[in-house]
Design an enzyme around this catalytic site. Structure first.
Site, PDB file in Angstrom:
ATOM      1  N   SER A   5      -9.572  -1.683   9.355  1.00 46.67           N
ATOM      2  CA  SER A   5      -9.006  -1.308   8.072  1.00 46.67           C
ATOM      3  C   SER A   5      -9.578  -0.047   7.594  1.00 46.67           C
ATOM      4  O   SER A   5     -10.841   0.312   7.414  1.00 46.67           O
ATOM      5  CB  SER A   5      -9.052  -2.244   7.044  1.00 46.67           C
ATOM      6  OG  SER A   5      -8.173  -3.169   7.131  1.00 46.67           O
ATOM      7  N   HIS A  60      -7.876  -2.022  -0.431  1.00 45.16           N
ATOM      8  CA  HIS A  60      -8.533  -3.227  -0.257  1.00 45.16           C
ATOM      9  C   HIS A  60      -9.942  -3.257   0.308  1.00 45.16           C
ATOM     10  O   HIS A  60     -10.896  -4.035  -0.029  1.00 45.16           O
ATOM     11  CB  HIS A  60      -7.441  -4.233   0.488  1.00 45.16           C
ATOM     12  CG  HIS A  60      -7.804  -3.918   1.884  1.00 45.16           C
ATOM     13  ND1 HIS A  60      -6.879  -3.364   2.918  1.00 45.16           N
ATOM     14  CD2 HIS A  60      -8.592  -4.400   2.926  1.00 45.16           C
ATOM     15  CE1 HIS A  60      -7.087  -3.449   3.935  1.00 45.16           C
ATOM     16  NE2 HIS A  60      -8.174  -4.130   4.431  1.00 45.16           N
ATOM     17  N   ASP A  74      -2.028   1.728   0.418  1.00 44.20           N
ATOM     18  CA  ASP A  74      -3.350   1.102   0.393  1.00 44.20           C
ATOM     19  C   ASP A  74      -4.444   2.110   0.685  1.00 44.20           C
ATOM     20  O   ASP A  74      -5.147   2.031   2.028  1.00 44.20           O
ATOM     21  CB  ASP A  74      -3.444   0.102   1.630  1.00 44.20           C
ATOM     22  CG  ASP A  74      -4.478  -0.988   1.461  1.00 44.20           C
ATOM     23  OD1 ASP A  74      -5.408  -0.554   0.763  1.00 44.20           O
ATOM     24  OD2 ASP A  74      -4.352  -2.037   2.076  1.00 44.20           O
TER      25      ASP A  74
HETATM   26  N1  ARG Z   1      -4.485  -8.061   5.979  1.00 40.67           N
HETATM   27  C1  ARG Z   1      -4.970  -6.940   5.969  1.00 40.67           C
HETATM   28  C2  ARG Z   1      -6.483  -6.863   6.207  1.00 40.67           C
HETATM   29  O1  ARG Z   1      -6.677  -8.128   7.059  1.00 40.67           O
HETATM   30  C3  ARG Z   1      -5.188  -6.273   4.416  1.00 40.67           C
HETATM   31  C4  ARG Z   1      -5.844  -7.348   3.430  1.00 40.67           C
HETATM   32  C5  ARG Z   1      -5.907  -7.043   2.223  1.00 40.67           C
HETATM   33  N2  ARG Z   1      -4.691  -7.358   1.344  1.00 40.67           N
HETATM   34  C6  ARG Z   1      -4.443  -8.557   0.799  1.00 40.67           C
HETATM   35  N3  ARG Z   1      -3.229  -8.423   0.062  1.00 40.67           N
HETATM   36  N4  ARG Z   1      -5.156  -9.262   0.664  1.00 40.67           N
HETATM   37  O2  ARG Z   1      -7.535  -6.723   5.905  1.00 40.67           O
HETATM   38  N1  ASP Z   2      -6.516  -5.470   7.148  1.00 43.94           N
HETATM   39  C1  ASP Z   2      -7.463  -5.729   8.336  1.00 43.94           C
HETATM   40  C2  ASP Z   2      -8.815  -5.067   7.916  1.00 43.94           C
HETATM   41  O1  ASP Z   2      -9.089  -5.152   6.882  1.00 43.94           O
HETATM   42  C3  ASP Z   2      -7.013  -4.836   9.627  1.00 43.94           C
HETATM   43  C4  ASP Z   2      -6.280  -5.971  10.415  1.00 43.94           C
HETATM   44  O2  ASP Z   2      -6.688  -6.975  10.600  1.00 43.94           O
HETATM   45  O3  ASP Z   2      -5.203  -5.498  11.167  1.00 43.94           O
HETATM   46  O4  ASP Z   2      -9.511  -4.421   8.865  1.00 43.94           O
END
Ligand code: ARG
Ligand code: ASP
Length: 720
Positions: free
Chosen positions: A655, A85, A221
């Site tokens: 991330s 991502h 990921d």
């Molecule tokens: N929650 C994670 C973060 O904040 C992964 C985000 C990317 N994935 C998604 N399905 N949008 O970045």
């Molecule tokens: N998914 C988040 C990021 O892209 C990490 C998190 O918020 O735990 O940095």
């Protein structure tokens, strides 16, 4: 006996008190505050192995990737790993319907096949330093806030100039503990970063937005990039002559796997937390702002998702945008419900009671800190309205709202320039920038989808923005259609220049001042200009004024909280600087009677398999490997590990961060947090706050067995 007691007392008094597993710590202070605890928890290395300026260490292998992620080096030839991502928009930018790397994945089978990414950079920290004394030199107690800021800004400019003199580094000074302490960061940025590999989205984004922020998780990921440098190993713009960067350090990769209770450490760039805010801040978010913003983004997502499901072309165009909109939307929902469940406001209120009692104990304290909480209350009472108006207008008719309106907003500098009689050269500069913006914009634009967004956003804006905040351009349109925006949307979208690539390009290429009338009469332009005028005018003024009063109080409140904490060491809120978090691998109880294990496997991917749903459509090749149990040396107990969780305190920006074991070897790549503890930006909950990592063995298996890019494994340092 007495002697033992005395020794005990002395150690108790001198050893820093750190709340176990919570916190994002400062690399240069690990030696002082954390290393003993880390070693007690199993860490076998020293603070110098993490951060040193005298020799190669882990910090030399950790980078800021792009604008807001972390990445780490995994080979002596500049190969780095980050999240899928995090590389997503780059992978997308190379994707077309013919070469759909998002759907099919991408693997360079030689250096020549690696793809360059204009604008993508990685940034290394060369060193950091506490510069509190220098930064606050000349600050006097009785100065006004403006005077204080000016003195500090000047000091910082001097510090930065000193740090960058005679070298190619960049530097900045950042406040810590809400402006009670200052640190200098000196960085080096590499500008030629090429895409090496990415699994198909069906792996790299497996579970999509449905599984996002959730455990159990099965997302692969990760993506791979390579840093290139000039012949002297120095940063350089992209050139065919560049060579792979030779780092001072890269992470050895462990094949040993993880067990519950194992020590883990995350080393990366957490973006921001709000651990020390008063209860008023929390209730502003949960009671006032989040409910409306959640509804708003939910409506956007319904429209975009439906369009994506109906057309693969639209899926490519909107996938990155949808992921962005969905990500915070879902986090807000999780934060709100988490904070309600954990009673975060009640906990804050009870802390505030204790704080008040402590303040009242001494005259001096009560003089310095006695009014903090009551002043906060007054400020937040006004702030919440401006906060909402600002966010809501921006997300509907502003910069982050309906796309054609936000595009129209980017023409404002042109209008201003013409109205101010700018010369031809200035105008041409603006037109050139607009022209390249249009190219980028229309590559990912679908007019029908945006038209639907327009109708929905106009309606929600009318329902949720108090009339006194509604802009005139909106009221005019409302009147014209009696609130039925569906009725006028087609007409507006077919007439506007901002909804059509050719029309807008023509407008820019053949620009003539006589066309200004047409621009200023465009209803989408009027909306953009109206919102901007309102937000830049009274709202902004008040917002800045309240914001600066709040941050002044924040500084004082933080200072008081540090005193109140006494022996306990408080970690400073995250601010997108390099931090260390540590803890241990472990599952958790999401609800009474249920326990989640600390890891997932490929079996779970097969359980979720559903060819009907884009996000759960397991690629055939992966199924073959599963049925053949063709896992090579990457399996544990006959199964292919996929993800694991631990209680490292992380946030957005983390991330892509390396997840490291007791020996300092890479065991995973951090990418998310688990739902029940997602409010950890505001309050960490050791029972349920978990960071989610990709098990590095799953990445190696995919590179080796799935992609057949084993030559990449050969350049890594594996530890069996
Ligand atoms: N929650 C994670 C973060 O904040 C992964 C985000 C990317 N994935 C998604 N399905 N949008 O970045
Ligand atoms: N998914 C988040 C990021 O892209 C990490 C998190 O918020 O735990 O940095």
């Amino acid at each position: 006996m007495r002697k033992i007691f005395l020794v005990l007392l002395i150690t108790l008094l001198t050893a820093p008190l750190v709340r176990s597993d919570e916190g994002m710590w400062i690399p240069i202070l690990i030696e002082k505050f954390n290393i003993e605890i880390m070693q007690e928890k199993g860490f076998k290395l020293s603070a110098e192995d993490i951060y040193s300026v005298n020799r190669a260490c882990m910090k030399d292998a950790v980078m800021i990737f792009g604008g807001g992620c972390t990445a780490e080096l995994i080979s002596p030839e500049g190969l780095l790993i980050t999240n899928h991502h995090c590389g997503y928009s780059r992978i997308q930018s190379h994707s077309t319907l013919e070469h759909d790397y998002l759907t099919d994945g991408f693997w360079a089978m030689s250096r020549e096949e690696e793809l360059s990414n204009p604008g993508l950079t990685v940034t290394f920290l060369k060193y950091m330093k506490d510069v509190t004394d220098e930064a606050t030199r000349g600050v006097k107690k009785r100065m006004s806030e403006d005077e204080r800021s000016e003195v500090i800004e000047n000091n910082i400019a001097e510090i930065v100039a000193g740090a960058t003199e005679g070298n190619d580094y960049s530097a900045f000074v950042r406040p810590f503990y809400m402006g009670n302490q200052f640190f200098l960061f000196v960085n080096e940025t590499y500008r030629d970063v090429r895409l090496v590999g990415a699994p198909p989205s069906a792996i790299g984004k497996f579970g999509g937005d449905t599984d996002n922020w959730m455990w159990p998780r099965h997302t692969g990921d990760f993506s791979l990039f390579r840093i290139y440098a000039d012949k002297n190993n120095e940063p350089a713009d992209y050139s065919e002559d560049n060579v792979p960067y030779e780092p001072e350090y890269h992470f050895p990769i462990s094949l040993k796997g993880v067990e519950e209770g194992d020590f883990t450490m995350v080393f990366g760039y957490p973006g921001g937390t709000s651990q020390y805010v008063p209860s008023y801040h929390i209730s502003m978010l949960t009671d006032y702002v989040y409910p409306r913003m959640i509804e708003l983004r939910g409506a956007k997502l319904d429209i975009i998702k439906e369009a994506m499901n109906s057309d693969p072309g639209i899926r490519i165009k909107y996938s990155s945008k949808a992921a962005g909109i969905s990500n915070s939307w879902k986090r807000w929902i999780g934060e709100k419900s988490g904070m309600e469940r954990l009673g975060t406001i009640e906990k804050k209120l009870s802390f505030e009671d204790d704080f008040r009692n402590w303040v009242d104990q001494k005259r001096k304290r009560s003089k310095a800190y006695g009014d903090i909480l009551s002043e906060y209350k007054v400020l937040y009472d006004s702030m919440k309205e401006y906060y909402l108006v600002n966010s809501y207008s921006t997300e509907t008719l502003g910069r982050r709202g309906v796309e054609a309106i936000s595009l129209a907003g980017t023409f404002m500098p042109l209008v201003n320039a013409v109205n101010n009689g700018a010369d031809e050269e200035t105008l041409q500069g603006i037109l050139d920038r607009l022209s390249s913006r249009l190219q980028r914009f229309f590559r990912n634009y679908d007019r029908d989808t945006d038209r639907e967004l327009f109708v929905a956003m106009m309606e929600l804006y009318g329902q949720n923005m108090d009339e006194k905040w509604q802009i005139d351009a909106y009221k005019e349109l409302y009147k014209a259609c009696n609130g039925n925006f569906e009725m006028i949307a087609d007409d507006i979208y077919s007439r506007s220049v901002f909804t059509d690539r050719d029309k807008s390009m023509q407008f820019v290429n053949n620009f003539d001042k006589r066309l200004m009338g047409q621009l200023e009469a465009d209803p989408l332009y009027k909306l953009a200009a109206g919102v901007s005028e309102m937000l830049q005018g009274t709202v902004r003024e008040k917002y800045i004024e309240l914001g600066s009063q709040i941050s002044m109080l924040d500084r004082l409140y933080m200072k008081a909280q540090l005193e109140f904490a006494d022996d306990e060491v408080l970690w400073p809120d995250a601010n997108f600087t390099l931090r260390v978090a540590y803890g241990e691998v472990g599952g958790y109880e999401p609800e009474d009677g249920v326990y989640y294990t600390h890891y997932t496997t490929l079996e779970g991917i097969m359980e979720k398999d559903n060819p009907e749903i884009y996000d759960y459509d397991v690629p055939d090749r992966l199924k073959e490997l599963f049925y053949g149990k063709d896992y090579g040396r990457y399996a544990q107990d006959g199964k292919m590990p996929v993800c694991f969780i631990a209680d490292n305190h992380t946030t957005g920006g983390n991330s892509g961060s390396p997840v490291i074991n007791a020996e300092g070897h890479l065991i995973g790549v951090n990418f998310d947090r688990a739902w029940e503890g997602v409010s950890s930006d505001l309050m960490f909950n050791p029972e349920q706050s978990r960071n989610i990592s990709l098990d590095i063995r799953y990445a190696l298996f995919l590179i080796d067995k799935f992609a057949g890019a084993g030559y990449l494994i050969d350049e890594m340092t594996l530890v069996e």
